[in-house]
Design a protein around this motif. Structure first.
Motif, PDB file in Angstrom:
ATOM      1  N   PHE A   1      21.522  -2.353  -1.319  1.00  0.00           N
ATOM      2  CA  PHE A   1      20.766  -3.479  -0.763  1.00  0.00           C
ATOM      3  C   PHE A   1      20.002  -4.228  -1.852  1.00  0.00           C
ATOM      4  CE2 PHE A   1      20.834   0.014   2.340  1.00  0.00           C
ATOM      5  CZ  PHE A   1      21.494  -0.601   3.403  1.00  0.00           C
TER       6      PHE A   1
ATOM      7  N   TRP B   1      18.133  -5.548   4.260  1.00  0.00           N
ATOM      8  CA  TRP B   1      18.913  -4.414   4.762  1.00  0.00           C
ATOM      9  C   TRP B   1      20.364  -4.797   5.056  1.00  0.00           C
ATOM     10  CZ3 TRP B   1      14.600  -5.409   8.371  1.00  0.00           C
ATOM     11  CH2 TRP B   1      14.950  -6.227   9.447  1.00  0.00           C
TER      12      TRP B   1
ATOM     13  N   GLY C   1      16.712   6.885   4.020  1.00  0.00           N
ATOM     14  CA  GLY C   1      16.315   5.606   3.451  1.00  0.00           C
ATOM     15  C   GLY C   1      14.904   5.633   2.889  1.00  0.00           C
TER      16      GLY C   1
ATOM     17  N   ARG D   1      17.758   0.312   6.672  1.00  0.00           N
ATOM     18  CA  ARG D   1      18.695   0.635   5.596  1.00  0.00           C
ATOM     19  C   ARG D   1      19.470   1.918   5.894  1.00  0.00           C
ATOM     20  NH1 ARG D   1      15.163  -0.905   0.095  1.00  0.00           N
ATOM     21  NH2 ARG D   1      15.616  -3.145   0.180  1.00  0.00           N
TER      22      ARG D   1
END
Length: 284
Positions: A152, A157, A188, A211
């Motif tokens: 990312f 995200w 995450g 994420r």
């Protein structure tokens, strides 16, 4: 003159009884002879099936060339008073492979999981910077760390193309080993934007949660492992592995991790995995 009929001779019935007795004695001696000759091979197989540990001593129990008194038969029939005879019987019937965990199925799981670590090294080749992908293994687990912007961009995200290629290859690798995998946990993390100021709580938590959820959903769509064995967790900035003082350290904290555990393995606390993978970590 009319002859008188002779009376039948008596005493012949004892021969029937005698014949029956002789027949029974013959059968008895045949039976004794039949059980006096033990097939050594069959006897060894019987003893081994009941007690594999006695395999080396079986040959001393029955041999074809040993005369009485030449060898001592190992063991004794005397047992301590507190011996649980039923437990001994149950132990003899147990499959020794179940105790050691070396059944053919378990051996296959071990072999598949061991090869998984080597196969996952290919993920580094897909990264623009191989140093951003770290792969570690321990007893019953493999741990992958994707640092900074592999998946990312900052404060986003939406998965990057590089991240999609990573997950496509990851799915191909784990598919043949699915039975050897107990869980795939996707974790995450975020990092502070400034060293002296913590992130907004809502933004921080939502970003890390989205994420991990995006990566987990992407993998689930590949249908390579049971979705019930996929887990996503989010920690925001509160599981750092470095300080927030420098841009380099903050980049280390901004990451996505994948923890793969082996089928049948005893799961550890996440802190235990972190200690083994990262050593001492910074705590908030």
């Amino acid at each position: 003159m009319k002859k008188r009929n002779k009376a039948p001779e008596e005493g012949a019935s004892w021969m029937d009884t005698y014949g029956d007795m002789v027949t029974l004695l013959l059968c008895f001696f045949v039976l004794l002879y039949s059980i006096s000759s033990v097939d050594q091979v069959k006897w060894e197989n019987l003893v081994k099936s009941l007690n594999p540990d006695a395999a080396k001593e079986v040959s001393q129990l029955v041999t074809t060339d040993t005369q009485p008194g030449e060898d001592d038969v190992p063991g004794t029939t005397d047992l301590p008073k507190d011996t649980n005879r039923e437990q001994i019987y149950e132990d003899d019937l147990k499959d020794p492979q179940s105790e050691t965990g070396n059944s053919p199925e378990q051996q296959q799981i071990d072999a598949q999981f061991e090869s998984l670590y080597e196969e996952l090294q290919a993920l580094k080749e897909l990264a623009s910077d191989a140093a951003e992908v770290e792969i570690a293994k321990g007893d019953g687990y493999t741990f992958i760390t994707f640092r900074d912007k592999v998946f990312f961009d900052g404060d986003d995200w939406v998965m990057r193309d590089e991240g999609k290629k990573m997950m496509d290859r990851f799915a191909q690798i784990i598919k043949p080993c699915a039975k050897a995998i107990e869980q795939v946990q996707i974790l995450g993390h975020t990092s502070q934007g400034r060293p002296d100021k913590k992130n907004n709580i809502s933004t921080d938590r939502e970003l890390s949660a989205m994420r991990s959820a995006v990566v987990t959903a992407y993998l689930q769509k590949k249908k390579v492992i049971d979705p019930a064995r996929l887990y996503s967790s989010a920690f925001g900035q509160f599981r750092p592995i470095a300080s927030f003082d420098t841009p380099e350290d903050r980049a280390k904290n901004r990451r996505v991790e994948i923890l793969i555990t082996k089928t049948g393995n005893i799961e550890q606390d996440l802190d235990k995995y972190y200690e083994q993978v990262y050593g001492e970590t910074t705590t908030e």
